[in-house]
Design an enzyme around this catalytic site. Structure first.
Site, mmCIF file in Angstrom:
data_model
loop_
_atom_site.group_PDB
_atom_site.id
_atom_site.type_symbol
_atom_site.label_atom_id
_atom_site.label_comp_id
_atom_site.label_asym_id
_atom_site.label_seq_id
_atom_site.Cartn_x
_atom_site.Cartn_y
_atom_site.Cartn_z
ATOM 1 N N ASP A 41 -1.524 -2.399 11.709
ATOM 2 C CA ASP A 41 -1.577 -3.030 10.349
ATOM 3 C C ASP A 41 -1.064 -4.486 10.597
ATOM 4 O OD1 ASP A 41 -2.699 -3.297 7.743
ATOM 5 O OD2 ASP A 41 -0.707 -2.439 6.650
ATOM 6 N N GLY A 73 0.830 -1.220 -0.033
ATOM 7 C CA GLY A 73 -0.005 0.123 0.080
ATOM 8 C C GLY A 73 0.660 1.145 -0.216
#
Ligand SMILES: *[C@@H]1O[C@H](CO)[C@@H](O)[C@H](O)[C@H]1NC(C)=O
Ligand SMILES: *[C@@H]1O[C@H](CO)[C@@H](O)[C@H](O)[C@H]1NC(C)=O
Ligand SMILES: *[C@@H]1O[C@H](CO)[C@@H](O)[C@H](O)[C@H]1NC(C)=O
Ligand SMILES: *[C@@H]1O[C@H](CO)[C@@H](O)[C@H](O)[C@H]1NC(C)=O
Ligand SMILES: *[C@@H]1O[C@H](CO)[C@@H](O)[C@H](O)[C@H]1NC(C)=O
Ligand SMILES: *[C@@H]1O[C@H](CO)[C@@H](O)[C@H](O)[C@H]1NC(C)=O
Ligand SMILES: *[C@@H]1O[C@H](CO)[C@@H](O)[C@H](O)[C@H]1NC(C)=O
Ligand SMILES: *[C@@H]1O[C@H](CO)[C@@H](O)[C@H](O)[C@H]1NC(C)=O
Length: 684
Positions: free
Chosen positions: A479, A361
């Protein structure tokens, strides 16, 4: 140095790991059979290779071999097969047969070799400290002879210790001690374990649980090819001894070895193992759930609906710029160094496509090597794409925190670089890639074995505990997922990407991946979908998802039967007393039922929809170490209710704070597909 590296005939071309339950004629003995070798690095995922042991030159190098960078003196190591076998129970003592091909190579033919190698049955995976020299990696000066060792070994000893050995060329039966209970001198049988030149020994060890007798047979071979059959006469016949009086009911098999002032290479080239199957409780059921629990579906819909709501909310939010701390990073003592762009360019071969490790990402990760003046260190360079960095100062502020973090289960930050609005972070290179690579690997690769899975999860828990509680400033990971958990050379978990998300852009953290970049659904706690804010509780939720991933071998959003999420299926199994059916079938039933149950219950507890009900990192740590029992998990997944009554302090721009219930959300579940997927394959 030896001819171990030479490629051998094709007779063992296929890496054959198989488990067969066969009925032996006559005795109808049920056995578990394994055939290992020739060895290559894929065995790292099913063997516990305790440093300085390695796998190289197509062999298990129980002590360092000349290809490695370890000194060869005063070393001890072990390589164990990553599963426990039941060796006795209340009714009887099991039998086992093993055979292996070994090579004890004198590194310098004018020096006396030492110390030796042993086939071992041990209770745990540790190598005792101080077990080099005469201790053969079995015991040390403190523990030698203790009944608590629960250890049996057949040693191949190449160096005489005055007080305990008959000569410098013998085999021995070791029971909790390197002082063998029984020894056989090999010289008079025409064998020289570590001769000048090269000899390979083919060894068979048979233990008969009914007769309580252990026999050892040996032949020597001039090359790695096995040509001679098993001799009729054993070289050693044990006195009657009952292994159930010595070793644990469930124990590991493997090899240990050591060197001292005298050295040799201790190599195992092939290994077969057949263990009588004492019939563990059958854990594996195949039926998939058909029914859909009412409460369960309600919970699913609640979470899904909340997701959609949050997604809408997140889209509206605007970011605010953080504090301005220019240059703070540079002034910190003990800071990872700042690299020049030129250095990184050189290290990564000009960010060459071939050096690309992955894409996530945040940007692209490249492998690199620093020049010899910097120790030829292998690095992973994470290049953040330009437009994702909202505020350099934010980024640096966050860096000042994370670069001071030091923990053996965190990927070490080596340095950073900033050039023309582009930011780079330099990490230690992790040769074994991410946990994801070893759980969701292609069928021809071996999936990670059970105790390594347990070890990895314990490592992650310890890193999380450090970030949340032990470090002077609370750091959230934000995350957690299998692709963010890296594995070092020894398959220790190393958490990557910790603390970073917010630094890049508060809005574009995991939760924002719902918008556009898909991939994190299933890891995100339901309350985060409302607040858009991470908390230690949401990290715990993510950890629960990782446990499920690792134990079940399925992605958190896997749809199983009628269940939309993995966690819901596992909850269903829990309710029906069939929890262990959730365990990854790729383990072939080779796992510890008690540990699996502990992990799954812990995962469910961490997945509690109410943040305040999730366990804290400290107790997670204790549960994993077995010092406190797993949590009691309700049989139905509790519904998610908003606002949370949890400890989080949420100041919100959420207009409607009435509880969202399943009835209000209806069938909004179908929207899930729009953000499912797993495109974030960031490597470091
Ligand atoms: C290990 O060996 C097997 C065949 O012997 C091969 O299929 C596999 O790719 C090898 N793995 C590695 C990492 O070299
Ligand atoms: C040993 O070090 C050398 C250079 O320092 C390196 O090229 C080599 O790959 C290392 N070997 C192992 C097995 O780590
Ligand atoms: C190895 O250990 C022995 C005994 O403890 C010691 O005398 C010797 O100096 C050590 N050798 C090396 C190279 O460390
Ligand atoms: C071990 O080998 C012996 C002799 O070949 C055989 O009789 C016995 O059944 C084997 N035991 C196991 C556990 O396979
Ligand atoms: C292991 O078993 C296979 C198949 O029976 C056999 O070909 C091989 O020689 C055995 N290896 C050893 C080291 O005994
Ligand atoms: C082997 O050891 C002897 C005696 O220490 C030494 O002189 C010789 O150089 C060594 N040979 C090699 C190949 O290392
Ligand atoms: C021997 O091993 C035990 C357990 O691994 C350890 O606690 C002890 O300190 C070691 N003793 C020595 C002398 O290294
Ligand atoms: C070692 O052997 C002796 C007899 O030689 C026996 O009495 C003793 O019990 C054995 N030790 C163990 C731990 O089995």
């Amino acid at each position: 140095m030896t001819d171990l590296g030479r490629s051998r005939s094709n007779s063992f071309l296929i890496l054959a790991i198989y488990v067969v339950f066969l009925i032996c004629s006559g005795e109808s003995l049920k056995t578990i059979d394994h055939q290992f070798g020739p060895f290559n690095s894929s065995y790292y995922s099913i063997f516990i290779v305790n440093p300085p042991a390695t796998i190289s030159n197509e062999a298990l190098q129980i002590t360092p071999d000349s290809a490695g960078n370890y000194t060869l003196t005063n070393k001890s190591g072990r390589v164990l097969f990553d599963r426990k076998f039941r060796l006795w129970d209340d009714v009887r003592v099991g039998s086992f047969n093993t055979s292996f091909l070994i090579n004890l190579f004198r590194v310098n033919s004018s020096l006396t070799p030492g110390e030796g190698l042993a086939f071992v049955i041990v209770p745990d995976l540790e190598v005792p400290t101080g077990s080099s020299g005469q201790y053969l990696g079995l015991t040390n000066s403190t523990t030698d002879g203790s009944r608590d060792n629960h250890l049996i070994a057949v040693e191949f000893d190449t160096l005489k210790q005055d007080d305990l050995d008959p000569d410098s060329n013998h085999i021995g039966l070791d029971i909790n001690s390197v002082k063998s209970n029984q020894t056989v001198s090999l010289s008079e049988l025409g064998f020289q374990l570590a001769p000048n030149g090269n000899k390979f020994f083919h060894v068979w060890i048979h233990y008969d649980g009914a007769a309580k007798r252990l026999d050892v047979y040996m032949t020597d071979e001039d090359s790695r090819a096995i040509t001679k059959p098993m001799p009729e006469k054993p070289v050693m016949i044990s006195e009657k001894f009952d292994i159930s009086q010595i070793i644990n009911r469930d124990s590991y098999f493997g090899f240990s070895a050591s060197t001292g002032t005298n050295i040799e290479l201790n190599c195992v080239l092939e290994w077969n193992l057949t263990v009588e199957d004492l019939g563990k409780k059958d854990n594996k059921g195949q039926t998939l759930p058909l029914a859909l629990g009412l409460g369960l579906s309600a919970a699913v819909i609640t979470v899904a609906g909340a997701g959609v709501l949050a997604w809408l909310l997140l889209r509206r939010r605007k970011s605010a710029n953080g504090p301005n701390i220019p240059g703070a990073l540079k002034s910190l003592p003990g800071t990872p160094r700042e690299f020049s762009f030129k250095e990184l360019k050189k290290a990564t071969n000009n960010f060459h496509e071939g050096n690309k490790l992955g894409e996530g990402g945040f940007g692209v990760v490249y492998k690199g090597v620093l020049p010899p003046k910097d120790g030829s260190l292998e690095i992973a360079v994470k290049k953040f794409s330009r437009d994702e960095i909202k505020s350099k100062d934010d980024f640096l502020a966050e860096l000042t925190i994370i670069n001071r973090l030091r923990h053996k289960h965190l990927v070490r930050l080596v340095g950073w670089c900033h050039k023309n609005g582009m930011l780079f972070l330099v990490y230690d290179y992790m040769p074994n890639g991410s946990l994801e690579d070893h759980i969701f690997c292609p069928p021809q690769k071996l999936a990670l074995g059970w105790s390594l899975r347990y070890k990895v999860l314990s490592g992650v828990a310890s890193a999380l505990h450090y970030l949340h509680d032990e470090y002077d400033q609370k750091v959230l990971h934000r995350d957690l997922k299998a692709s963010n958990i890296m594995l070092d050379v020894n398959f220790n978990a190393r958490l990557g990407d910790f603390g970073l998300a917010r630094a890049i852009d508060e809005e574009k953290t995991s939760y924002a991946e719902l918008d556009g970049v898909p991939g994190t659904f299933g890891y995100i706690a339901p309350e985060c979908l409302h607040t858009g804010k991470a908390s230690s509780e949401s990290d715990i939720y993510g950890f629960g998802a990782v446990i499920l991933e690792v134990v079940c071998g399925q992605k958190p959003w896997t749809k199983i039967g009628d269940f939309q999420l993995l966690v819901d299926w596992v909850w269903y199994l829990h309710r029906n007393g069939r929890l262990l059916e959730a365990v990854d079938s790729r383990l072939g039933g080779e796992y510890e039922a008690e540990e699996a149950e502990r992990l799954l219950l812990l995962a469910l507890a961490c997945s509690h929809p109410m943040a305040s009900e999730r366990p804290k990192t400290k107790s997670i740590f204790q549960i994993l170490s077995g010092s406190i029992p797993p949590p009691i998990v309700p049989t139905f997944k509790p519904p998610f209710v908003w606002p949370s009554t949890g400890p989080m302090n949420i100041e919100g721009d959420i207009a409607d704070t009435t509880p969202i219930t399943s009835s209000q959300l209806g069938s909004s579940w179908t929207h899930r597909e729009s953000f499912a997927g797993y495109s974030d394959s960031s490597v470091v």
